[in-house]
Scaffold this motif. Structure first.
Motif, short mmCIF file in Angstrom:
data_model
loop_
_atom_site.label_atom_id
_atom_site.label_comp_id
_atom_site.label_asym_id
_atom_site.label_seq_id
_atom_site.Cartn_x
_atom_site.Cartn_y
_atom_site.Cartn_z
N LEU A 1 33.26 33.38 17.24
CA LEU A 1 32.00 33.39 17.99
C LEU A 1 32.04 32.34 19.09
N ALA A 2 32.52 31.15 18.76
CA ALA A 2 32.62 30.08 19.77
C ALA A 2 33.59 30.48 20.88
N ALA A 3 34.71 31.08 20.52
CA ALA A 3 35.67 31.52 21.53
C ALA A 3 35.06 32.60 22.42
N ALA A 4 34.29 33.50 21.84
CA ALA A 4 33.65 34.56 22.63
C ALA A 4 32.65 33.97 23.62
N VAL A 5 31.87 33.01 23.18
CA VAL A 5 30.90 32.36 24.07
C VAL A 5 31.64 31.63 25.20
N PHE A 6 32.72 30.94 24.85
CA PHE A 6 33.52 30.24 25.86
C PHE A 6 34.09 31.23 26.88
N CYS A 7 34.63 32.34 26.40
CA CYS A 7 35.22 33.34 27.30
C CYS A 7 34.17 33.99 28.19
N ILE A 8 32.98 34.22 27.67
CA ILE A 8 31.90 34.76 28.49
C ILE A 8 31.51 33.76 29.58
N GLY A 9 31.44 32.48 29.21
CA GLY A 9 31.15 31.45 30.20
C GLY A 9 32.23 31.35 31.26
N LEU A 10 33.50 31.41 30.84
CA LEU A 10 34.61 31.38 31.79
C LEU A 10 34.57 32.60 32.71
N ALA A 11 34.25 33.75 32.15
CA ALA A 11 34.16 34.98 32.95
C ALA A 11 33.01 34.87 33.97
N GLY A 12 31.91 34.29 33.54
CA GLY A 12 30.79 34.08 34.47
C GLY A 12 31.19 33.17 35.62
N TYR A 13 31.96 32.13 35.31
CA TYR A 13 32.46 31.22 36.34
C TYR A 13 33.38 31.97 37.31
N VAL A 14 34.26 32.81 36.79
CA VAL A 14 35.16 33.60 37.64
C VAL A 14 34.36 34.52 38.55
N LEU A 15 33.34 35.17 38.00
CA LEU A 15 32.49 36.04 38.84
C LEU A 15 31.81 35.24 39.94
N TRP A 16 31.37 34.04 39.61
CA TRP A 16 30.71 33.20 40.60
C TRP A 16 31.69 32.76 41.69
N VAL A 17 32.89 32.33 41.29
CA VAL A 17 33.89 31.87 42.25
C VAL A 17 34.35 33.01 43.16
N THR A 18 34.49 34.20 42.62
CA THR A 18 35.00 35.32 43.41
C THR A 18 33.98 35.88 44.39
N GLU A 19 32.77 35.36 44.39
CA GLU A 19 31.78 35.76 45.40
C GLU A 19 32.29 35.46 46.81
N HIS A 20 33.15 34.46 46.92
CA HIS A 20 33.65 34.03 48.23
C HIS A 20 35.01 34.67 48.56
N TYR A 21 35.54 35.50 47.68
CA TYR A 21 36.81 36.18 47.94
C TYR A 21 36.57 37.41 48.80
N THR A 22 37.65 37.93 49.36
CA THR A 22 37.53 39.20 50.07
C THR A 22 37.27 40.30 49.04
N ARG A 23 36.81 41.43 49.51
CA ARG A 23 36.51 42.53 48.59
C ARG A 23 37.74 42.93 47.78
N PHE A 24 38.87 43.07 48.45
CA PHE A 24 40.08 43.46 47.74
C PHE A 24 40.65 42.32 46.90
N GLY A 25 40.52 41.10 47.39
CA GLY A 25 41.04 39.96 46.66
C GLY A 25 40.29 39.67 45.37
N SER A 26 39.07 40.16 45.27
CA SER A 26 38.27 39.88 44.08
C SER A 26 38.38 40.97 43.01
#
Length: 151
Positions: free
Chosen positions: A16-41
């Motif tokens: 459960l802790a690993a799942a929460v961590f991975c969801i948080g990491l995925a949210g961070y990736v989604l946030w960071v990729t807002e500044h990527y090109t469409r294809f790069g993201s």
């Protein structure tokens, strides 16, 4: 006498802790990729969405109290930790030797970790050919089809 398969008692709180961590990491990736090109993201966003879906499924499984997955004696903590190390090595090598060679090294290291049986010369040769082929195909897709800049 102990059986070959043991079952962990209780709920899978570390999972459960690993799942929460991975969801948080995925949210961070989604946030960071807002500044990527469409294809790069495309790739990082796809991986992030899969991490969120699987993380939510694991959380639901733990909350529902479903029985944990059986653990076999061959499973241990060193392989997942080593795989995280391979990912970290891959990221560090990208900056120094470039995406393609780092991807070949990372793919080979991950594959060597994943194999439980001893290597034969034929199996090792086939694995190395497949490793270079997969890394090459990935590079071609990213560099030429998706126009991801590697500078």
């Amino acid at each position: 006498m102990k059986s070959d398969t043991e079952t962990r008692a209780g709920r899978d709180w570390p999972g459960l802790a690993a799942a929460v961590f991975c969801i948080g990491l995925a949210g961070y990736v989604l946030w960071v990729t807002e500044h990527y090109t469409r294809f790069g993201s495309i790739f990082p966003r796809t991986v992030a969405v899969v991490m969120i879906v699987v993380g939510v499924a694991l959380i639901a499984r733990v909350i529902a109290g479903l029985p944990p997955t059986p653990v076999t004696p061959i499973q241990s903590l060193w392989r997942p930790l080593a795989l995280v190390g391979v990912g970290a090595l891959w990221v560090m090598l990208i900056a120094s030797i470039g995406f393609y060679p780092a991807s070949v090294v990372g793919f080979i290291c991950a594959g060597l970790l994943a194999r439980f049986e001893p290597w034969t010369l034929r199996a090792l040769t086939g694995f190395l050919v497949i490793s270079v082929s997969v890394a090459t195909i990935g590079y071609v897709i990213f560099a030429f089809a998706l126009n991801v800049p590697f500078d």
